[in-house]
Design a protein around this motif. Structure first.
Motif, PDB file in Angstrom:
ATOM      1  N   TYR A   1       0.958   4.418  -2.770  1.00 58.73           N
ATOM      2  CA  TYR A   1       0.771   5.831  -2.437  1.00 58.73           C
ATOM      3  C   TYR A   1       2.025   6.674  -2.683  1.00 58.73           C
ATOM      4  CZ  TYR A   1      -3.868   4.818  -0.755  1.00 58.73           C
ATOM      5  OH  TYR A   1      -5.197   4.441  -0.691  1.00 58.73           O
ATOM      6  N   GLU A   2       3.178   6.055  -2.825  1.00 56.07           N
ATOM      7  CA  GLU A   2       4.370   6.806  -3.241  1.00 56.07           C
ATOM      8  C   GLU A   2       4.215   7.308  -4.670  1.00 56.07           C
ATOM      9  OE1 GLU A   2       8.040   4.639  -2.847  1.00 56.07           O
ATOM     10  OE2 GLU A   2       7.553   4.036  -0.807  1.00 56.07           O
TER      11      GLU A   2
ATOM     12  N   ARG B   1       0.830  -1.212   0.000  1.00 55.35           N
ATOM     13  CA  ARG B   1       0.000   0.000   0.000  1.00 55.35           C
ATOM     14  C   ARG B   1       0.866   1.266   0.000  1.00 55.35           C
ATOM     15  NH1 ARG B   1      -5.260   1.040   0.536  1.00 55.35           N
ATOM     16  NH2 ARG B   1      -5.760  -1.150   0.834  1.00 55.35           N
ATOM     17  N   SER B   2       1.939   1.259   0.770  1.00 47.84           N
ATOM     18  CA  SER B   2       2.794   2.455   0.829  1.00 47.84           C
ATOM     19  C   SER B   2       3.471   2.695  -0.519  1.00 47.84           C
ATOM     20  CB  SER B   2       3.828   2.332   1.938  1.00 47.84           C
ATOM     21  OG  SER B   2       4.680   1.222   1.714  1.00 47.84           O
TER      22      SER B   2
END
Length: 160
Positions: A38-39, A34-35
């Motif tokens: 979103y990056e 997920r990170s």
């Protein structure tokens, strides 16, 4: 990872349509966390915009040059008419028009009296008025005729 996310999202869009794709499914298919998602993309709408930039680029480029791949893109649009049904439906339709208009705007010379953004929106709308019924199979024209009409009408509007 960015290209994996774009590829996963495009595939899911073909399968389900934009409104039916949660970010979790994109992440799962792309094999990223997920990170990482979103990056690259703050939200699903920005992801859709990134996907739309690529097919809009040759349409915007035809205002300033003869894109060597325009005919390929026109054929590609028609061959992927299933995606066209998704892109020409709301809510993606508005974003598609806006994305193309923004790209066209960067290629237009200023003209006194008419804002460049308004002229770009007009050209984008004219391009889609020609492309949409052709892509969806509502009119029968050779791809070469469609490409030529796109070039001539877009450049005429840009010069007006």
């Amino acid at each position: 990872s960015r290209s994996d996310i774009l590829s996963a999202f495009t595939g899911l869009t073909f399968e389900r349509g934009y409104d039916q794709i949660p970010i979790a499914d994109v992440i799962g298919r792309a094999g990223v966390g997920r990170s990482t998602f979103y990056e690259h993309f703050p939200n699903r709408l920005d992801l859709l915009r990134a996907v739309l930039v690529m097919p809009c680029t040759p349409l915007a480029d035809l205002l300033v040059s003869d894109p060597p791949n325009l005919l390929w893109w026109v054929h590609h649009f028609r061959e992927n008419h299933g995606l066209g049904r998704i892109l020409f439906a709301e809510p993606t339709r508005r974003l598609l028009h806006r994305t193309l208009g923004e790209q066209i705007e960067t290629r237009l010379a200023p003209v006194d009296g008419v804002p460049t953004g308004l002229r770009a929106a007009q050209i984008a709308a004219a391009q889609f008025a020609l492309l949409e019924p052709w892509i969806l199979g509502q009119i029968a024209l050779p791809a070469e005729t469609v490409a030529d009409a796109l070039v001539r009408s877009s450049r005429a509007l840009a010069a007006a």
